[in-house]
Design a protein around this motif. Sequence first.
Motif, PDB file in Angstrom:
ATOM      1  N   PRO A  23      12.850   8.311   5.625  1.00 37.77           N
ATOM      2  CA  PRO A  23      11.737   8.213   4.669  1.00 37.77           C
ATOM      3  C   PRO A  23      11.332   6.763   4.379  1.00 37.77           C
ATOM      4  CG  PRO A  23      13.692   9.138   3.606  1.00 37.77           C
ATOM      5  CD  PRO A  23      13.990   9.038   5.059  1.00 37.77           C
ATOM      6  N   TRP A  24      12.277   5.814   4.461  1.00 37.75           N
ATOM      7  CA  TRP A  24      11.944   4.403   4.250  1.00 37.75           C
ATOM      8  C   TRP A  24      10.994   3.917   5.345  1.00 37.75           C
ATOM      9  CZ3 TRP A  24      14.557  -0.090   6.748  1.00 37.75           C
ATOM     10  CH2 TRP A  24      14.110  -1.309   6.233  1.00 37.75           C
ATOM     11  N   TRP A  25      11.315   4.214   6.618  1.00 35.54           N
ATOM     12  CA  TRP A  25      10.420   3.845   7.722  1.00 35.54           C
ATOM     13  C   TRP A  25       9.079   4.551   7.585  1.00 35.54           C
ATOM     14  CZ3 TRP A  25      14.641   4.630  11.971  1.00 35.54           C
ATOM     15  CH2 TRP A  25      15.377   3.455  12.129  1.00 35.54           C
ATOM     16  N   ARG A  26       9.123   5.825   7.189  1.00 35.37           N
ATOM     17  CA  ARG A  26       7.891   6.604   7.039  1.00 35.37           C
ATOM     18  C   ARG A  26       6.991   5.975   5.973  1.00 35.37           C
ATOM     19  NH1 ARG A  26       9.755  12.161   7.198  1.00 35.37           N
ATOM     20  NH2 ARG A  26       9.421  11.960   9.438  1.00 35.37           N
ATOM     21  N   LEU A  27       7.563   5.601   4.848  1.00 35.84           N
ATOM     22  CA  LEU A  27       6.788   4.980   3.778  1.00 35.84           C
ATOM     23  C   LEU A  27       6.216   3.633   4.223  1.00 35.84           C
ATOM     24  CD1 LEU A  27       5.736   5.107   0.897  1.00 35.84           C
ATOM     25  CD2 LEU A  27       7.894   4.070   0.142  1.00 35.84           C
ATOM     26  N   GLN A  28       6.992   2.823   4.947  1.00 43.03           N
ATOM     27  CA  GLN A  28       6.484   1.557   5.468  1.00 43.03           C
ATOM     28  C   GLN A  28       5.254   1.788   6.350  1.00 43.03           C
ATOM     29  OE1 GLN A  28      10.211   0.152   7.278  1.00 43.03           O
ATOM     30  NE2 GLN A  28       9.933  -1.728   6.103  1.00 43.03           N
ATOM     31  N   SER A  29       5.330   2.777   7.230  1.00 39.90           N
ATOM     32  CA  SER A  29       4.201   3.094   8.116  1.00 39.90           C
ATOM     33  C   SER A  29       2.981   3.535   7.320  1.00 39.90           C
ATOM     34  CB  SER A  29       4.575   4.203   9.106  1.00 39.90           C
ATOM     35  OG  SER A  29       5.560   3.760   9.992  1.00 39.90           O
ATOM     36  N   LEU A  30       3.205   4.414   6.357  1.00 39.48           N
ATOM     37  CA  LEU A  30       2.084   4.922   5.562  1.00 39.48           C
ATOM     38  C   LEU A  30       1.439   3.823   4.718  1.00 39.48           C
ATOM     39  CD1 LEU A  30       3.493   8.404   4.513  1.00 39.48           C
ATOM     40  CD2 LEU A  30       1.690   7.919   6.193  1.00 39.48           C
ATOM     41  N   ILE A  31       2.217   2.894   4.205  1.00 40.37           N
ATOM     42  CA  ILE A  31       1.651   1.780   3.442  1.00 40.37           C
ATOM     43  C   ILE A  31       0.768   0.932   4.345  1.00 40.37           C
ATOM     44  CG2 ILE A  31       2.223  -0.414   2.306  1.00 40.37           C
ATOM     45  CD1 ILE A  31       4.623   1.072   1.029  1.00 40.37           C
ATOM     46  N   ALA A  32       1.254   0.598   5.536  1.00 38.72           N
ATOM     47  CA  ALA A  32       0.472  -0.222   6.471  1.00 38.72           C
ATOM     48  C   ALA A  32      -0.828   0.477   6.857  1.00 38.72           C
ATOM     49  CB  ALA A  32       1.301  -0.535   7.715  1.00 38.72           C
ATOM     50  N   VAL A  33      -0.752   1.765   7.167  1.00 40.54           N
ATOM     51  CA  VAL A  33      -1.945   2.522   7.551  1.00 40.54           C
ATOM     52  C   VAL A  33      -2.915   2.623   6.383  1.00 40.54           C
ATOM     53  CG1 VAL A  33      -2.742   4.852   8.160  1.00 40.54           C
ATOM     54  CG2 VAL A  33      -0.860   3.808   9.398  1.00 40.54           C
ATOM     55  N   THR A  34      -2.411   2.835   5.191  1.00 39.21           N
ATOM     56  CA  THR A  34      -3.264   2.937   4.005  1.00 39.21           C
ATOM     57  C   THR A  34      -4.007   1.640   3.752  1.00 39.21           C
ATOM     58  OG1 THR A  34      -1.787   4.583   3.041  1.00 39.21           O
ATOM     59  CG2 THR A  34      -3.274   3.443   1.527  1.00 39.21           C
ATOM     60  N   VAL A  35      -3.312   0.512   3.877  1.00 40.07           N
ATOM     61  CA  VAL A  35      -3.958  -0.785   3.641  1.00 40.07           C
ATOM     62  C   VAL A  35      -5.079  -1.018   4.656  1.00 40.07           C
ATOM     63  CG1 VAL A  35      -3.602  -3.296   3.743  1.00 40.07           C
ATOM     64  CG2 VAL A  35      -1.995  -1.854   2.487  1.00 40.07           C
ATOM     65  N   VAL A  36      -4.796  -0.817   5.926  1.00 41.92           N
ATOM     66  CA  VAL A  36      -5.813  -1.044   6.968  1.00 41.92           C
ATOM     67  C   VAL A  36      -6.981  -0.078   6.793  1.00 41.92           C
ATOM     68  CG1 VAL A  36      -6.252  -0.931   9.456  1.00 41.92           C
ATOM     69  CG2 VAL A  36      -4.173  -2.018   8.613  1.00 41.92           C
ATOM     70  N   THR A  37      -6.679   1.193   6.563  1.00 41.64           N
ATOM     71  CA  THR A  37      -7.740   2.192   6.379  1.00 41.64           C
ATOM     72  C   THR A  37      -8.592   1.873   5.153  1.00 41.64           C
ATOM     73  OG1 THR A  37      -6.339   3.860   7.425  1.00 41.64           O
ATOM     74  CG2 THR A  37      -8.199   4.660   6.148  1.00 41.64           C
ATOM     75  N   ALA A  38      -7.946   1.496   4.064  1.00 36.81           N
ATOM     76  CA  ALA A  38      -8.688   1.179   2.837  1.00 36.81           C
ATOM     77  C   ALA A  38      -9.624  -0.011   3.036  1.00 36.81           C
ATOM     78  CB  ALA A  38      -7.720   0.901   1.690  1.00 36.81           C
ATOM     79  N   ILE A  39      -9.155  -1.029   3.734  1.00 34.06           N
ATOM     80  CA  ILE A  39     -10.015  -2.195   4.004  1.00 34.06           C
ATOM     81  C   ILE A  39     -11.236  -1.780   4.818  1.00 34.06           C
ATOM     82  CG2 ILE A  39     -10.153  -4.373   5.284  1.00 34.06           C
ATOM     83  CD1 ILE A  39      -7.202  -4.859   4.414  1.00 34.06           C
ATOM     84  N   LEU A  40     -11.028  -0.985   5.864  1.00 27.69           N
ATOM     85  CA  LEU A  40     -12.157  -0.539   6.687  1.00 27.69           C
ATOM     86  C   LEU A  40     -13.120   0.350   5.891  1.00 27.69           C
ATOM     87  CD1 LEU A  40     -10.361   0.197  10.082  1.00 27.69           C
ATOM     88  CD2 LEU A  40     -11.932  -1.681   9.565  1.00 27.69           C
ATOM     89  N   VAL A  41     -12.587   1.219   5.052  1.00 28.16           N
ATOM     90  CA  VAL A  41     -13.448   2.098   4.247  1.00 28.16           C
ATOM     91  C   VAL A  41     -14.266   1.281   3.256  1.00 28.16           C
ATOM     92  CG1 VAL A  41     -13.434   3.902   2.467  1.00 28.16           C
ATOM     93  CG2 VAL A  41     -12.068   4.178   4.550  1.00 28.16           C
ATOM     94  N   VAL A  42     -13.641   0.341   2.560  1.00 30.89           N
ATOM     95  CA  VAL A  42     -14.365  -0.491   1.596  1.00 30.89           C
ATOM     96  C   VAL A  42     -15.460  -1.290   2.312  1.00 30.89           C
ATOM     97  CG1 VAL A  42     -14.147  -2.507   0.061  1.00 30.89           C
ATOM     98  CG2 VAL A  42     -12.509  -0.619  -0.095  1.00 30.89           C
ATOM     99  N   LEU A  43     -15.121  -1.890   3.445  1.00 32.41           N
ATOM    100  CA  LEU A  43     -16.135  -2.637   4.197  1.00 32.41           C
ATOM    101  C   LEU A  43     -17.243  -1.718   4.696  1.00 32.41           C
ATOM    102  CD1 LEU A  43     -13.897  -5.109   6.240  1.00 32.41           C
ATOM    103  CD2 LEU A  43     -15.397  -5.648   4.307  1.00 32.41           C
ATOM    104  N   GLY A  44     -16.868  -0.494   5.114  1.00 31.81           N
ATOM    105  CA  GLY A  44     -17.867   0.465   5.580  1.00 31.81           C
ATOM    106  C   GLY A  44     -18.828   0.878   4.478  1.00 31.81           C
ATOM    107  N   VAL A  45     -18.330   0.995   3.281  1.00 35.22           N
ATOM    108  CA  VAL A  45     -19.177   1.349   2.143  1.00 35.22           C
ATOM    109  C   VAL A  45     -20.079   0.175   1.765  1.00 35.22           C
ATOM    110  CG1 VAL A  45     -19.133   1.918  -0.326  1.00 35.22           C
ATOM    111  CG2 VAL A  45     -17.616   3.122   1.263  1.00 35.22           C
TER     112      VAL A  45
END
Length: 167
Positions: A23-45
């Motif tokens: 779960p520690w590795w899983r959370l690290q992956s999800l945090i990284a994906v969330t940050v990148v996705t959020a940046i792209l979504v904000v820029l897209g908006v």
Amino acid sequence: MTTGEHTVRLRPPSNRLSPKVVPWWRLQSLIAVTVVTAILVVLGVLITPARVWLLGPAAVIAVLGIAEAAILPPWRYRIHRWEVTDEAVYVRSGAFWQEWRIAPMSRIQTVDTVRGPLERSFGLATVTVTTASSKGAIEIQGLEHELAAELAERLTRLTQATPDDAT
């Protein structure tokens, strides 16, 4: 590989990491994906002409990131192993490209333990064994923090008792 009077053989290390590492590795992956996705979504908006070029990749990254977080951590857990003997530290890691590292006691320069905020929340720690190698330090991630402290102490005693220097 021979070090002084001792022979070090490549063999599978016997110890697994803590199951809490998944779960520690899983959370690290999800945090990284969330940050990148959020940046792209904000820029897209905010950037209307580039909306398709930003939101499309955001969706792809989100889907692939979620799949990676679901599949890779359990797979990595099955592969990662470690062991410490009187002669050497053995570590096997990787998912697609597996790496086996051996650090003879005579080559160890420092032993460190690290507990980042996420590791602390899972009760885990990382032991870093720095050697006189151009390849860099060996890390044993995902150990119970009590075990990591005991391991660092044991490695310190073993390296002090080893007559050769770590150069």
